[in-house]
Write an enzyme that holds these catalytic residues in place. Sequence first.
Site, short mmCIF file in Angstrom:
data_model
loop_
_atom_site.label_atom_id
_atom_site.label_comp_id
_atom_site.label_asym_id
_atom_site.label_seq_id
_atom_site.Cartn_x
_atom_site.Cartn_y
_atom_site.Cartn_z
N ASN A 153 0.87 -1.19 0.00
CA ASN A 153 0.00 0.00 0.00
C ASN A 153 0.90 1.23 0.00
O ASN A 153 1.50 1.57 1.02
CB ASN A 153 -0.88 -0.04 1.26
CG ASN A 153 -1.67 1.24 1.45
OD1 ASN A 153 -1.78 2.06 0.55
ND2 ASN A 153 -2.22 1.41 2.65
N TRP A 154 1.01 1.87 -1.16
CA TRP A 154 1.95 3.00 -1.28
C TRP A 154 1.42 4.27 -0.60
O TRP A 154 2.16 5.24 -0.44
CB TRP A 154 2.22 3.30 -2.76
CG TRP A 154 2.95 2.22 -3.49
CD1 TRP A 154 3.32 0.98 -3.01
CD2 TRP A 154 3.43 2.28 -4.85
NE1 TRP A 154 3.98 0.28 -3.99
CE2 TRP A 154 4.06 1.04 -5.12
CE3 TRP A 154 3.38 3.25 -5.85
CZ2 TRP A 154 4.63 0.77 -6.37
CZ3 TRP A 154 3.95 2.97 -7.09
CH2 TRP A 154 4.57 1.75 -7.34
N LYS A 155 0.14 4.29 -0.28
CA LYS A 155 -0.48 5.50 0.31
C LYS A 155 -0.26 6.68 -0.64
O LYS A 155 -0.27 6.50 -1.85
CB LYS A 155 0.05 5.74 1.72
CG LYS A 155 -0.04 4.46 2.56
CD LYS A 155 0.13 4.69 4.03
CE LYS A 155 -0.01 3.34 4.75
NZ LYS A 155 0.02 3.46 6.20
N HIS A 195 -9.39 1.17 5.06
CA HIS A 195 -8.10 1.37 5.73
C HIS A 195 -8.29 2.34 6.90
O HIS A 195 -9.10 3.27 6.82
CB HIS A 195 -7.08 1.93 4.73
CG HIS A 195 -5.69 1.95 5.29
ND1 HIS A 195 -5.25 2.94 6.13
CD2 HIS A 195 -4.67 1.06 5.18
CE1 HIS A 195 -4.00 2.66 6.49
NE2 HIS A 195 -3.63 1.53 5.92
N GLU A 252 -6.67 4.75 7.92
CA GLU A 252 -6.48 6.18 7.59
C GLU A 252 -7.73 6.76 6.93
O GLU A 252 -8.05 7.93 7.10
CB GLU A 252 -5.23 6.35 6.70
CG GLU A 252 -3.96 6.19 7.53
CD GLU A 252 -2.76 5.67 6.75
OE1 GLU A 252 -2.79 5.70 5.51
OE2 GLU A 252 -1.79 5.23 7.40
N GLU A 305 -5.06 -4.80 10.84
CA GLU A 305 -4.04 -3.75 11.01
C GLU A 305 -4.31 -2.99 12.30
O GLU A 305 -5.12 -2.05 12.30
CB GLU A 305 -4.07 -2.79 9.83
CG GLU A 305 -3.80 -3.43 8.50
CD GLU A 305 -3.26 -2.42 7.49
OE1 GLU A 305 -2.15 -2.64 7.00
OE2 GLU A 305 -3.93 -1.40 7.24
N GLY A 350 2.75 2.53 10.71
CA GLY A 350 3.69 3.64 10.52
C GLY A 350 4.41 4.05 11.79
O GLY A 350 5.06 5.09 11.84
N SER A 410 3.77 -1.87 10.29
CA SER A 410 5.22 -1.89 10.48
C SER A 410 5.86 -3.23 10.12
O SER A 410 6.81 -3.66 10.76
CB SER A 410 5.59 -1.48 11.91
OG SER A 410 5.14 -0.16 12.18
N GLY A 450 2.97 -0.99 4.28
CA GLY A 450 2.96 0.42 3.91
C GLY A 450 4.37 0.88 3.59
O GLY A 450 4.89 0.66 2.49
N GLY A 451 5.02 1.50 4.57
CA GLY A 451 6.34 2.11 4.38
C GLY A 451 7.34 1.25 3.62
O GLY A 451 7.98 1.71 2.67
P1 PGA Z 1 3.08 0.51 7.59
O1 PGA Z 1 1.57 0.67 7.00
O2 PGA Z 1 3.62 -0.78 7.03
O3 PGA Z 1 3.82 1.72 7.10
O4 PGA Z 1 2.96 0.46 9.07
C1 PGA Z 1 0.72 -0.41 6.88
C2 PGA Z 1 -0.61 0.03 6.30
O5 PGA Z 1 -1.09 1.09 6.68
O6 PGA Z 1 -1.19 -0.68 5.45
#
Ligand code: PGA
Length: 258
Positions: free
Chosen positions: A10-12, A101, A103, A173, A179, A219, A240-241
Amino acid sequence: MARVPFIAGNWKMNGDPTQAKILCAALVARSKDWPSVSGEKVAVALFPPFVSLATAAETLKGTDIILGAQNMHEAQSGAFTGEVSAPMLLTAGCRMVILGHSERRQYFGETDAAVNRKVLTALEVGLHPIVCVGETLEEREADRTEEIVGRQLAGGLKGLSEDLMQTVTIAYEPVWAIGTGKVATIQQAGEVHRFIRQWMADTLSRDVAEAVRIQYGGSVKPDNAEGLLADPDIDGALVGGASLDADQFDGIIRAVKP
Ligand code: PGA
């Protein structure tokens, strides 16, 4: 039947078309010897921002890497300025979409009911959703994890038949792990994954519960992926990251043990 592990990036709000081309090409180059489990290659999907979908689709053409989007509108078309529909995502080359998600829930006010409407629309047009669930730190500390995750599952997946449910992926999650560098322990993640699987067995059927893949997200990095993925109920990762770096994402995929 064994569930084939599924690693998703997930590149956000990262990765413009130029960067998307470089990252996709780097992953395609590394994909030749990605691991297989029970004779089937690990499933890998990338979720770039809308503006980079066309470039990503072009760069991933002819490979097994699946393309998806990070969000969509619940209506199939109409006067919704600034929004993108499920049929548009399909024509852009997407096969999947991330829905609910944390967010989106936290910053854009998405409720379980809204997630449910999007899930139903996605399935109607043939997009496979990854439906995200997870508790905040406050909720975990108040011992409300199962109540919150149970509510998100019941609300977000309302009205799904057993057949449709088998085309959905769940991502657990924990919000406090996203993050933050604070990864859930294998035991913490495993417990919630087993709760989710039991919820599906009770609500739909044991067959559905055994078939649906449940990813862990929060993470995930190459050095913690192997332990998490070794848990029999953790079927992959939503990253994500670390999905923004080809070597790190590749390292997570290679943490899948045949
Ligand atoms: P992260 O994000 O790996 O940067 O913690 C995961 C996500 O939000 O899907």
